[in-house]
Design a protein around this motif. Structure first.
Motif, PDB file in Angstrom:
ATOM      1  N   PRO A   1      78.260 -33.811 -67.745  1.00  0.00           N
ATOM      2  CA  PRO A   1      78.253 -32.929 -68.490  1.00  0.00           C
ATOM      3  C   PRO A   1      78.386 -33.263 -70.156  1.00  0.00           C
ATOM      4  N   ILE A   2      78.821 -34.117 -70.779  1.00  0.00           N
ATOM      5  CA  ILE A   2      79.407 -34.314 -71.937  1.00  0.00           C
ATOM      6  C   ILE A   2      77.947 -35.516 -71.713  1.00  0.00           C
ATOM      7  N   GLU A   3      77.617 -36.564 -71.485  1.00  0.00           N
ATOM      8  CA  GLU A   3      76.523 -37.650 -71.093  1.00  0.00           C
ATOM      9  C   GLU A   3      75.541 -36.363 -71.444  1.00  0.00           C
ATOM     10  N   ARG A   4      75.364 -35.258 -70.348  1.00  0.00           N
ATOM     11  CA  ARG A   4      74.319 -34.465 -70.830  1.00  0.00           C
ATOM     12  C   ARG A   4      74.365 -33.460 -71.434  1.00  0.00           C
ATOM     13  N   ALA A   5      75.169 -32.666 -72.220  1.00  0.00           N
ATOM     14  CA  ALA A   5      75.813 -32.123 -73.815  1.00  0.00           C
ATOM     15  C   ALA A   5      75.093 -33.194 -75.197  1.00  0.00           C
ATOM     16  N   LEU A   6      75.082 -34.698 -74.649  1.00  0.00           N
ATOM     17  CA  LEU A   6      74.786 -35.422 -75.875  1.00  0.00           C
ATOM     18  C   LEU A   6      73.394 -35.294 -75.560  1.00  0.00           C
ATOM     19  N   GLY A   7      72.677 -35.598 -74.616  1.00  0.00           N
ATOM     20  CA  GLY A   7      71.395 -36.036 -74.223  1.00  0.00           C
ATOM     21  C   GLY A   7      70.371 -34.552 -74.641  1.00  0.00           C
ATOM     22  N   ILE A   8      70.545 -33.698 -74.567  1.00  0.00           N
ATOM     23  CA  ILE A   8      70.679 -32.552 -75.295  1.00  0.00           C
ATOM     24  C   ILE A   8      70.430 -32.476 -76.480  1.00  0.00           C
ATOM     25  N   LEU A   9      71.417 -32.625 -77.444  1.00  0.00           N
ATOM     26  CA  LEU A   9      71.916 -32.005 -78.637  1.00  0.00           C
ATOM     27  C   LEU A   9      70.399 -33.217 -79.369  1.00  0.00           C
ATOM     28  N   LEU A  10      70.524 -34.030 -78.637  1.00  0.00           N
ATOM     29  CA  LEU A  10      69.587 -35.682 -79.335  1.00  0.00           C
ATOM     30  C   LEU A  10      67.852 -34.855 -79.302  1.00  0.00           C
ATOM     31  N   LEU A  11      67.658 -33.836 -78.393  1.00  0.00           N
ATOM     32  CA  LEU A  11      66.525 -34.055 -77.842  1.00  0.00           C
ATOM     33  C   LEU A  11      65.949 -32.245 -78.154  1.00  0.00           C
ATOM     34  N   LEU A  12      67.197 -32.229 -78.843  1.00  0.00           N
ATOM     35  CA  LEU A  12      66.781 -30.751 -79.911  1.00  0.00           C
ATOM     36  C   LEU A  12      66.466 -31.013 -81.312  1.00  0.00           C
ATOM     37  N   THR A  13      66.770 -32.583 -81.775  1.00  0.00           N
ATOM     38  CA  THR A  13      67.433 -32.978 -83.298  1.00  0.00           C
ATOM     39  C   THR A  13      65.460 -32.940 -83.675  1.00  0.00           C
ATOM     40  N   GLY A  14      64.570 -32.703 -82.612  1.00  0.00           N
ATOM     41  CA  GLY A  14      63.093 -33.197 -83.083  1.00  0.00           C
ATOM     42  C   GLY A  14      62.493 -31.810 -84.252  1.00  0.00           C
ATOM     43  N   GLY A  15      63.282 -31.143 -84.571  1.00  0.00           N
ATOM     44  CA  GLY A  15      62.749 -29.848 -85.212  1.00  0.00           C
ATOM     45  C   GLY A  15      61.221 -28.265 -83.981  1.00  0.00           C
ATOM     46  N   LYS A  16      61.780 -29.421 -83.302  1.00  0.00           N
ATOM     47  CA  LYS A  16      60.583 -28.411 -82.316  1.00  0.00           C
ATOM     48  C   LYS A  16      61.666 -27.373 -81.153  1.00  0.00           C
ATOM     49  N   LEU A  17      61.191 -26.327 -81.201  1.00  0.00           N
ATOM     50  CA  LEU A  17      61.523 -25.946 -79.909  1.00  0.00           C
ATOM     51  C   LEU A  17      61.086 -25.939 -78.574  1.00  0.00           C
ATOM     52  N   VAL A  18      62.602 -26.316 -77.810  1.00  0.00           N
ATOM     53  CA  VAL A  18      62.493 -26.838 -76.543  1.00  0.00           C
ATOM     54  C   VAL A  18      62.623 -25.712 -75.255  1.00  0.00           C
ATOM     55  N   PRO A  19      61.662 -25.595 -74.797  1.00  0.00           N
ATOM     56  CA  PRO A  19      61.863 -25.084 -73.732  1.00  0.00           C
ATOM     57  C   PRO A  19      63.055 -24.563 -72.476  1.00  0.00           C
ATOM     58  N   ALA A  20      63.706 -24.134 -71.746  1.00  0.00           N
ATOM     59  CA  ALA A  20      65.109 -24.649 -70.652  1.00  0.00           C
ATOM     60  C   ALA A  20      64.803 -25.039 -69.847  1.00  0.00           C
ATOM     61  N   THR A  21      62.996 -24.560 -69.337  1.00  0.00           N
ATOM     62  CA  THR A  21      63.097 -25.741 -67.784  1.00  0.00           C
ATOM     63  C   THR A  21      61.991 -27.185 -68.276  1.00  0.00           C
ATOM     64  N   VAL A  22      61.881 -27.580 -69.485  1.00  0.00           N
ATOM     65  CA  VAL A  22      61.719 -28.302 -69.802  1.00  0.00           C
ATOM     66  C   VAL A  22      63.019 -29.647 -69.936  1.00  0.00           C
ATOM     67  N   LEU A  23      64.212 -28.705 -69.832  1.00  0.00           N
ATOM     68  CA  LEU A  23      65.639 -30.012 -70.076  1.00  0.00           C
ATOM     69  C   LEU A  23      65.984 -29.801 -69.013  1.00  0.00           C
ATOM     70  N   ALA A  24      65.479 -28.554 -68.346  1.00  0.00           N
ATOM     71  CA  ALA A  24      66.052 -28.669 -66.712  1.00  0.00           C
ATOM     72  C   ALA A  24      65.335 -29.526 -65.971  1.00  0.00           C
ATOM     73  N   GLU A  25      63.809 -29.673 -66.579  1.00  0.00           N
ATOM     74  CA  GLU A  25      63.543 -30.985 -65.337  1.00  0.00           C
ATOM     75  C   GLU A  25      64.324 -32.659 -66.365  1.00  0.00           C
ATOM     76  N   ARG A  26      63.799 -32.760 -68.096  1.00  0.00           N
ATOM     77  CA  ARG A  26      64.751 -33.497 -67.834  1.00  0.00           C
ATOM     78  C   ARG A  26      65.862 -34.312 -67.322  1.00  0.00           C
ATOM     79  N   PHE A  27      66.172 -33.505 -66.629  1.00  0.00           N
ATOM     80  CA  PHE A  27      68.287 -34.125 -66.559  1.00  0.00           C
ATOM     81  C   PHE A  27      67.955 -33.314 -65.756  1.00  0.00           C
ATOM     82  N   GLN A  28      67.105 -33.550 -64.527  1.00  0.00           N
ATOM     83  CA  GLN A  28      67.184 -32.973 -63.101  1.00  0.00           C
ATOM     84  C   GLN A  28      68.178 -31.896 -62.860  1.00  0.00           C
TER      85      GLN A  28
END
Length: 339
Positions: free
Chosen positions: A3-30
């Motif tokens: 969970p810690i590694e996944r939370a960090l990965g989510i944090l990095l993906l959200l830094t671009g300024g664009k909205l990231v759908p939950a479905t995209v995050l779920a698919e990215r981290f399986q």
């Protein structure tokens, strides 16, 4: 992925300024959408400002300004920022104090081990003197010059490199320049002037030098071991000036002025003259001893003190002041007689 590694990965993906759908995050981290929701909730609980928007076009993103893009700084640039922070912290109140502390920790983490310990407590080598009362004093204002900046920069470089510095220090009252070989320890800002503090190799004592009077500073090839017990704080509160006064008393001619107790009380509050020597004269008056016979310093002081103050020495200044008083007496005595 835990969970810690996944939370960090989510944090990095959200830094671009664009909205990231939950479905995209779920698919990215399986993982499931429910797991993503729990991860987002954990990040928000930890104080991470995540903006969420509902709907088909919705998703998550970090609040604007939470994470700044990485900035590459050199060692000296990092040291300059830490030194500036030490000066800011010397103020009684500091804007965004908590953020300043966290920024300092991040800067320290980027430093090489060779200077990490030195700058971990930057306020030990960089200090600012609170402005004291200035009852009577002049000549503390100096316009910055290239020599002044080079002296300050070179001295700080010597501190960071652990190398001695060599320079000439000008004595304006004698109109001479003396060579010095110094182990640089710290710098201090006092009354709009920078001072350089270090151990004089010749005398093995810590001395303070005015940066605007330093000429031709260069870093030598001689390394030295920094004194871990040194702190610029020990020189604040006028301590450096008091020490310098005692040294000047051994090196300079002394001016002596007999003053009243009231005048002595007034001068003892001044940032400069309170470090002179005040000796009871036996008749209720006080003998003031100043390690300087510079006419530009002594004569204005005697004029300012006025009646009750008698310049005893040096004889040359006493004679000059007597001639000045005689001329004033002739001028104003003539007006009195005419009236």
């Amino acid at each position: 992925m835990n969970p810690i590694e996944r939370a960090l990965g989510i944090l990095l993906l959200l830094t671009g300024g664009k909205l990231v759908p939950a479905t995209v995050l779920a698919e990215r981290f399986q993982v499931s959408l429910r797991t993503i929701y729990r991860d987002i909730d954990r990040l928000i609980a930890l104080g991470v400002p995540i903006d969420a928007e509902r709907g088909a076009e919705g998703g998550y993103r970090l609040a604007s300004g939470y994470l700044q893009p990485p900035v590459a700084l050199s060692r000296d640039e990092t040291a300059a920022l830490l030194a500036a922070m030490a000066l800011v912290r010397s103020s009684r109140t500091v804007p965004l104090a908590n953020d300043l502390a966290s920024a300092e920790k991040k800067l320290l983490a980027t430093l090489p081990k060779t200077v990490h310990g030195l700058l971990k407590e930057a306020d030990k080598i960089v200090g600012i003197e609170p402005i004291p009362p200035d009852i009577f004093h002049a000549g503390t204002k100096a316009e910055p010059t290239e020599d002044w900046q080079r002296a300050l920069d070179g001295f700080m470089a010597g501190i960071l490199d652990g190398k001695r510095v060599r320079f000439d220090h000008v004595n304006p009252s004698r109109n001479t320049a003396k060579a010095h070989d110094v182990e640089p320890y710290g710098v201090m800002f006092d009354r709009d002037l920078w001072y350089l503090a270090g151990r004089c190799v010749d005398t093995q004592t810590v001395k303070v030098y005015r940066a605007d009077r330093v000429r031709g500073l260069e870093i030598s090839g001689m390394f030295f071991r920094p004194d871990k017990s040194f702190s610029i704080k020990t020189l604040l509160g006028g301590a450096w000036l008091s020490q310098a006064m005692r040294r000047w008393e051994q090196e300079e001619e002394i001016a002596k002025i007999l003053i009243t107790a009231q005048q002595a009380k007034k001068l003892s509050a001044d940032w400069y003259y309170r470090h002179a020597v005040f000796t009871p004269a036996g008749d209720g008056r006080i003998l003031l001893s100043i390690p300087s016979t510079d006419r530009a310093r002594i004569l204005p002081l005697v004029r300012w003190l006025g009646p009750g103050a008698e310049l005893l020495s040096p004889d040359s200044l006493r004679a000059e002041f007597a001639a000045e008083l005689a001329a004033l007496t002739a001028l104003y005595g003539h007006d009195t007689a005419a009236g």
